[in-house]
Each structure stands twice: as C-alpha cells, then as structure tokens.
Design an enzyme around this catalytic site. Structure first.
Site, short mmCIF file in Angstrom:
data_model
loop_
_atom_site.label_atom_id
_atom_site.label_comp_id
_atom_site.label_asym_id
_atom_site.label_seq_id
_atom_site.Cartn_x
_atom_site.Cartn_y
_atom_site.Cartn_z
N THR A 1 24.57 71.96 74.99
CA THR A 1 25.49 70.80 74.43
C THR A 1 25.24 70.36 73.19
O THR A 1 26.14 69.85 72.67
CB THR A 1 25.44 69.63 75.61
OG1 THR A 1 24.23 69.11 75.53
CG2 THR A 1 25.94 69.98 76.92
N ASP A 2 24.08 70.53 72.68
CA ASP A 2 23.81 69.80 71.39
C ASP A 2 24.68 70.19 70.03
O ASP A 2 25.18 69.35 69.36
CB ASP A 2 22.28 70.32 70.96
CG ASP A 2 21.18 69.60 71.81
OD1 ASP A 2 21.59 68.95 72.71
OD2 ASP A 2 20.13 70.18 71.91
N THR B 1 20.64 73.92 78.68
CA THR B 1 20.11 73.25 79.54
C THR B 1 20.93 73.93 81.08
O THR B 1 20.08 74.02 81.92
CB THR B 1 20.49 71.81 79.71
OG1 THR B 1 19.99 71.15 78.49
CG2 THR B 1 20.23 71.03 81.11
N SER C 1 21.08 75.75 72.06
CA SER C 1 22.13 75.95 71.01
C SER C 1 21.85 75.27 69.48
O SER C 1 22.45 75.74 68.95
CB SER C 1 23.23 74.80 71.97
OG SER C 1 23.16 73.55 71.51
N1 ASP Z 1 18.83 71.15 74.04
C1 ASP Z 1 19.89 71.66 74.88
C2 ASP Z 1 20.65 72.71 74.29
O1 ASP Z 1 21.67 72.43 73.46
C3 ASP Z 1 20.83 70.78 75.46
C4 ASP Z 1 21.73 71.08 76.29
O2 ASP Z 1 21.98 72.20 76.90
O3 ASP Z 1 22.55 70.17 76.83
O4 ASP Z 1 20.22 73.87 74.18
#
Ligand code: ASP
Length: 329
Positions: free
Chosen positions: A91-92, A11, A59
C-alpha cells in the site's frame, strides 16, 4: 472469461520471517496460488483467475518501468480475453502506481489494484477480503470504463482521487476530495457514481529519461534544497502551504526555476485544490503563477509528480504540460 491476477509483494503477501524462503531478504512472501487459496468464496467471485506471480517486492522498491511493463502484460491479458485485471501490491506506493496505470490504461476492462494493512500472520488479516472484493469488481460489467480503481475495505475508489491516509488502519485508502465511487455489499458491486473516462496518455518508452523533484515547503523555510535542483532534474513539484503559498524569501528562486523547467504548484494540505487568483501577496498562488509556475489543481503532490514525469518522458513541452494539468489537475 477470466480475470488476470498479477501478484506483487507487500503486506498482503507477507508470510512471516523465514530466511530460507523466496525473497532473499529474510521475509517470506506468498505466491499467487497461496494467496488465492486463503480466500474463502473466491471460486464463486464471478470469474476464474489466471494467476501470474510478478515482482515479490515491497512496494517501496517498485519502479516506473516495472509498473509500465505490468500495464503491457495486463493489456496482453485483456487482448487475449480477460474481462478484467487485479493487481496485489503493497500500500505504500499504491496511490502512485494506481494513478500511473490510470493515466495510460486504454481499455474498457477494469484494472483493479488492492493490498492489505494486516498481514496474513496477524489476527484479522484484511488481504483475503480485499482480494475477493477486488476480483468481484474486476469481473463486474458495472466497473467497465472507469479506468484504474483501488478496491480496499469493501470500497471502490477511482485511482485519480485515492490516497493512503493512515499508516496502519485497514481503512487507509480514501478519496478525500470525492469519496468512494461505490461499495461491495454482500458481494455485489454497487456503484454510486461514475466519473467520465479520460483519454489515455501515451506510454513513455523511457520513463527514466525524465527526472522530477518534489519539494515540500515548511515553516520558516530556508529554501536551500532548491539550490541546484535544475542541474539534476527536468521538472519540479512544489508542495506549498494551503492553497499554494510559500514564504516570500523563496519566490526569486522559484521564479528562476520556473524559467528553466516546469514547476507545478500543489498543496501539502492533503486535500483540496490550490487556488488561482484569490491571494496576491508575495509568495501567493497569484504571484507564483505570474512567475511561471503551473497550477496543479486538485492533484496532490505525489500524483502531480507521476503526471509531470509521464508528460516529460513523452517529450511534452511547457504548453502541453500546462494544458495537461489544466485538464487532469
Ligand atoms: N510496506 C508495505 C508495502 O508497501 C506496506 C503494505 O503493503 O501495506 O510493501
């Protein structure tokens, strides 16, 4: 001395829908240069940045191999004089990748991971603030010898304890068992506590050699998914109820599995430890350990999976695995 910044996707690097741009999946991603250009104050954050675009992927797509290669690149950057490392990613999987880095990072220099919950096209994106705080921590002498850290929402978390606790909140990163190690306050790194450094594990040469399954026990569980798990896996993480309990009907299958491969008992509760010897009923923690399951301690199921896979990929036997969980769990 510079800080080495490795940018992955997530993100924090999203730039809206643009089918003609880089990523090939219809989602444009910011380069490291674009990402850093959007951060006011970064030039005064304490160290020049050496920016390297790495894998522009969500991620969820990251692999063990890619993270271990990143650790190797970061090690080279430190050997060449970097005073710290920052990685931006989604963050995932952040709690897992950060924990893997923490297990193997051998240097005193801080390895800081960060990301964002609100992408740059939204009002109030958190990526720039998180990146700025991460660079301040990576450049700070106070953050040396702390292993891998997640800096998010102006909080400094130890990778060994940090969790993604909310699907959308900018305060998603928390350490439910410990709280943050410190904060970034008016740009200053304020550490409240410093956990002792641990011996790094060897970096596995071939991480895909070890396959670890994760099974979450649920209400009135039929256990059918446990059938055949040992045919395709080298180890199993069991996310049990509460302090490490399962329905009595699952106990024979789990005992059989534990005789064939390491099975680690963790809790699906989200925080707290599994116990060792408080309950004695069939399917209790005491019963399961008597049948050969290894106590995962305070490690949540996802971190336990990263640890078991790393140990198995390094060729560790049952005794070594039990000892490692006793030490790190
Ligand atoms: N779907 C995103 C990822 O992990 C979520 C994020 O970046 O918070 O790539």
């Amino acid at each position: 001395m510079s800080v080495a910044l490795f940018t992955l996707g997530g993100t924090i690097a999203m730039a809206g829908r643009a089918p003609d741009r880089r990523a090939g999946d219809g989602v444009a991603r910011l380069t490291g240069a674009e990402l850093t250009a959007a951060v006011p104050g970064l030039a005064d954050a304490g160290a020049p940045l050496d920016v390297r675009d790495t894998h522009a992927v969500p991620s969820a797509h990251l692999t063990y191999r890619q993270v271990l290669d990143l650790v190797a690149d970061a090690s080279r950057a430190v050997a060449a004089g970097a005073r710290g490392v920052v990685v931006t990613q989604g963050t995932d999987t952040l709690e897992e990748t950060a924990f893997l880095v923490d297990l193997v990072w051998p240097h005193a220099e801080p390895f800081v991971l960060t990301g964002a919950m609100r992408n740059p096209t939204l009002a109030g994106p958190d990526g720039p603030a998180n990146l700025l705080a991460a660079v301040r921590v990576a450049a700070s002498p106070a953050a040396r010898d702390l292993g891998a850290l997640i800096v998010f929402n102006d909080e400094i978390h130890a990778a060994r304890w940090a969790r993604k606790t909310h699907s959308t909140s900018t305060a998603t990163i928390a350490s439910p068992n410990a709280g943050p190690l410190g904060h970034v306050v008016e740009g200053r790194v304020r550490l409240l506590t410093s956990p002792p450094r641990r011996e790094p594990l060897p970096v596995p040469a071939e991480p895909s050699a070890a396959r670890v399954a994760l099974y979450t026990v649920t209400f009135d569980d039929d256990g059918l998914l446990l059938d055949g798990v040992a045919e395709h896996h080298d180890g199993l993480i069991l996310a049990g109820f509460g302090v490490g309990h399962v329905p009595a009907t699952l106990v024979p299958a789990l005992g059989d599995l534990a005789a064939r491969m390491p099975v680690v008992l963790t809790s699906r509760s989200g925080s707290g430890s599994v116990l060792r010897n408080t309950y004695g009923a069939a399917g209790s923690e005491t019963d399961l350990q008597r049948r050969g399951l290894i106590n995962g301690g305070l490690l949540d199921p996802y971190k336990a999976k990263v640890l078991l896979r790393t140990l198995l990929a390094n060729g560790a036997g049952r005794e070594d695995i039990a000892a490692a969980f006793a030490r790190l769990g």
